[in-house]
Design an enzyme around this catalytic site. Structure first.
Site, PDB file in Angstrom:
ATOM      1  N   HIS A 261       0.827  -1.203   0.000  1.00  0.00           N
ATOM      2  CA  HIS A 261       0.000   0.000   0.000  1.00  0.00           C
ATOM      3  C   HIS A 261       0.859   1.251   0.000  1.00  0.00           C
ATOM      4  O   HIS A 261       2.052   1.222   0.329  1.00  0.00           O
ATOM      5  CB  HIS A 261      -0.899   0.019   1.245  1.00  0.00           C
ATOM      6  N   CYS A 262       0.218   2.374  -0.394  1.00  0.00           N
ATOM      7  CA  CYS A 262       0.835   3.688  -0.222  1.00  0.00           C
ATOM      8  C   CYS A 262      -0.130   4.532   0.606  1.00  0.00           C
ATOM      9  O   CYS A 262      -0.643   4.048   1.617  1.00  0.00           O
ATOM     10  CB  CYS A 262       1.208   4.318  -1.553  1.00  0.00           C
ATOM     11  N   THR A 263      -0.426   5.769   0.186  1.00  0.00           N
ATOM     12  CA  THR A 263      -1.369   6.600   0.940  1.00  0.00           C
ATOM     13  C   THR A 263      -2.739   6.607   0.285  1.00  0.00           C
ATOM     14  O   THR A 263      -3.735   6.254   0.912  1.00  0.00           O
ATOM     15  CB  THR A 263      -0.831   8.037   1.092  1.00  0.00           C
TER      16      THR A 263
END
Length: 217
Positions: free
Chosen positions: A106-108
C-alpha cells in the site's frame, strides 16, 4: 504474513501502520525524498509566493509546481534508484512469501505507487496490457462518489483547468494516460514491462516462473 509500505518516511511517521502480531512490516520507498527536498530547496521565492504550506490545497499546488504530480510521475519512479529498489523489494517479498499466506502492499491513496506496483506484478504474471489498464481504471469507478466530492471542493477553492486535473490526480482520481505512459516507456526502453522487471529489478526468468507457479492457478 507481510505488509509492504510504499510510502515516504514522512507519510509513514505521520500515520504509522498498525502493529499486527505475526505480520512483518517492510519499508519499500518509491519516491526519492532527498531529490524532492533538493528540488524544493532550489525553488525561488517567486515559486512559493502566496503558498501556505500548512494548507492542503497549497501543498497540492507546491507538488504540482515541483513536478511531483504529473502524467509522467510513474516514469520518474521507474527510472530512479529509489523507485527501482522499492519495487525490487516488493518482488523479493512476493518470492519469499510462505505458501498459503497473503501479502498486502500500500501507499497513501492506494492508486499511484500501489497502482504501478500492481501493474508491474500483473505484467510479470503475464496479464495483458489491456486488462492491466482496465483494472487501473476501476479506481475511478469505485471511487466515483469520493472523486465527485473532491472535484467540487477544489473547484470551490478556485482550481480549474490543468491545475484542477493535476490536483485530482494527487487525490483519488486516476488518469489512464499516467499508467499508459509508464507502460510505453518500459516498452520503448526495455522491450516490455516484463523485461524491465528482469533487467532493472533483478528478477530472473526462473524467479518469474516461480511467481507464476505461486500466484496463478
Amino acid at each position: 504474513a507481510t505488509v509492504v509500505d510504499l510510502r515516504m518516511t514522512s507519510e509513514a511517521e505521520q500515520e504509522p501502520d498498525p502493529t499486527i502480531d505475526g505480520v512483518a512490516e517492510v519499508e519499500a520507498r518509491i519516491i526519492d525524498e532527498e531529490a524532492m527536498a533538493e528540488r524544493q530547496r532550489s525553488m525561488s521565492a517567486e515559486d512559493t509566493e502566496g503558498l501556505d504550506l500548512t494548507n492542503k490545497m497549497d501543498q497540492l499546488r507546491l507538488a504540482m509546481r515541483l513536478g511531483i504530480v504529473s502524467d509522467h510521475m510513474y516514469v520518474d519512479w521507474l527510472s530512479s534508484d529509489v523507485g527501482r529498489k522499492g519495487y525490487a523489494t516488493l518482488f523479493q517479498e512476493l518470492l519469499d512469501l510462505p505458501e498459503g499466506r497473503a501479502l498486502l502492499f500500500h501507499c497513501t491513496q492506494g492508486k499511484d505507487r500501489t497502482g504501478l506496483a500492481a501493474a508491474l506484478v500483473l505484467s510479470a504474471l503475464g496479464v495483458s496490457r489491456d486488462a492491466i489498464l482496465a483494472d487501473y481504471e476501476l479506481t475511478n469507478e469505485f471511487n466515483a462518489e469520493l472523486i465527485e466530492g473532491e472535484r467540487k471542493q477544489l473547484e470551490a477553492a478556485g482550481l480549474e483547468g490543468d491545475e484542477l486535473d493535476a490536483a485530482m490526480m494527487a487525490l483519488d482520481e486516476v488518469d489512464p494516460k499516467t499508467l499508459a505512459n509508464a507502460l510505453d516507456w518500459m516498452d520503448e526502453n526495455y522491450g516490455s514491462a516484463v523485461d524491465y522487471v528482469t533487467q532493472e529489478l533483478g528478477i530472473s526468468d526462473a524467479q518469474l516462473a516461480a511467481l507464476r507457479d505461486k500466484f496463478l492457478e
